[in-house]
Write an enzyme that holds these catalytic residues in place. Structure first.
Site, mmCIF file in Angstrom:
data_model
loop_
_atom_site.group_PDB
_atom_site.id
_atom_site.type_symbol
_atom_site.label_atom_id
_atom_site.label_comp_id
_atom_site.label_asym_id
_atom_site.label_seq_id
_atom_site.Cartn_x
_atom_site.Cartn_y
_atom_site.Cartn_z
ATOM 1 N N ILE A 84 0.840 -1.193 0.000
ATOM 2 C CA ILE A 84 0.000 0.000 0.000
ATOM 3 C C ILE A 84 0.875 1.243 0.000
ATOM 4 C CG2 ILE A 84 -1.712 1.315 1.317
ATOM 5 C CD1 ILE A 84 -2.918 -1.214 2.266
ATOM 6 N N GLY A 139 0.510 -5.486 0.817
ATOM 7 C CA GLY A 139 -0.757 -5.583 0.108
ATOM 8 C C GLY A 139 -0.687 -6.445 -1.137
ATOM 9 N N ASP A 142 -1.569 -9.796 0.009
ATOM 10 C CA ASP A 142 -3.027 -9.857 0.183
ATOM 11 C C ASP A 142 -3.716 -10.136 -1.141
ATOM 12 O OD1 ASP A 142 -3.207 -9.171 3.012
ATOM 13 O OD2 ASP A 142 -2.592 -7.167 2.436
#
Length: 289
Positions: A84, A139, A142
């Site tokens: 991120i 991220g 993820d």
């Protein structure tokens, strides 16, 4: 229910208009596979605030298209995703508030919104294949964990980075990784924040295959996605739905769910067509959804 011609044209038009953080491409109109590319190569495809609204929107549009029977999530540039964007991370924090409860509730809502964006990959009814090269950090892990199948090139590396940023990962890695690589490996990666090579990722089951170069990865993923797109969409979507449902259920609950699912789906003409094609030694012609 199948989309109308008007809905399909509207979705195609919006996809052509493009996105700020993504590029959506159908490489070959004859092959019902779409690619979503993270498209901020200069920033190592760090995830910005617009990304978290654009990804679920792109997936919603693709879900309308009969020509999107499989999906590849890839990235432009040498790196898959560096996590991120720090400015996006800062923007999550609410302004000082006289009410800690109100601030916490606002922050919780923002986190849930980001989680939903990542989960949209998992909830996409068609199979999603991740093609990972270079860095897959924070991220990026993820995102990869929310895909159905993960392939990578041998230069790929993986880092669950959040603890080093004084955070607990909250976009899905801590929930999905134990099912993918086992609890022990997940704890190792999440607490140490160590860098995991492509070969180690393959050994622990984080990726299914490792390719010798990004170009070989692209070719291998395209072949995989094309093969998935040639299968019965009814069967593929049902298998994905049942696997996801069963992942978080006891065996008996999962068996009950798949019995309910197939009580409807086994009446699909795809089953009859698959049997006929096998007997006649020809390629099946499955229905389009």
């Amino acid at each position: 229910m199948a989309a109308s011609d008007l809905e399909i044209r509207a979705a195609e038009d919006e996809l052509r208009r493009g996105f700020q953080t993504l590029e959506v491409v159908q490489k070959d109109p004859a092959v019902p596979v779409y690619h979503i590319y993270l498209n901020r190569a200069a920033q190592r495809n760090a995830l910005t605030v617009p990304f978290f609204s654009e990804l679920p929107r792109a997936l919603s549009l693709l879900s309308v298209l009969p020509s999107a029977r499989a999906l590849v999530l890839a990235a432009r540039g040498p790196h898959f995703c560096s996590g991120i964007d720090l400015e996006a991370l800062r923007s999550l924090t609410p302004s000082p508030s006289p009410s800690p409860a109100a601030a916490a509730d606002l922050l919780r809502g923002r986190i849930l919104s980001l989680q939903a964006a990542i989960s949209s990959l998992e909830r996409f009814r068609k199979p999603v294949v991740a093609a990972i090269q270079g860095a897959c950090v924070g991220g990026g892990v993820d995102l990869a964990a929310a895909c159905d199948i993960r392939y990578c090139s041998d230069d790929a590396f993986f880092v669950v980075k959040e603890v080093d940023l004084a955070l607990a990962a909250d976009l899905g890695s801590l929930q999905r990784l134990p099912h993918i690589i086992g609890y022990g490996n997940a704890v190792d990666l999440a607490l140490t924040c160590r860098r995991v090579s492509a070969l180690e990722a393959k050994a622990m089951g984080l990726v299914s295959r490792v390719f010798p170069s990004p170009s070989a990865l692209e070719e291998g993923v395209d072949q995989l996605a094309k093969g998935l797109a040639e299968k019965s969409s009814v069967a593929v979507m049902g298998t994905k739905a049942v696997l996801l449902k069963s992942r978080d259920q006891k065996v008996d609950e999962g068996l009950d769910y798949v019995a309910t699912w197939n009580s409807a789906m086994l009446m699909s003409p795809d089953l009859e067509e698959a049997v006929a094609a096998h007997i006649q030694k020809r390629k099946p012609n499955f229905s389009k959804l």
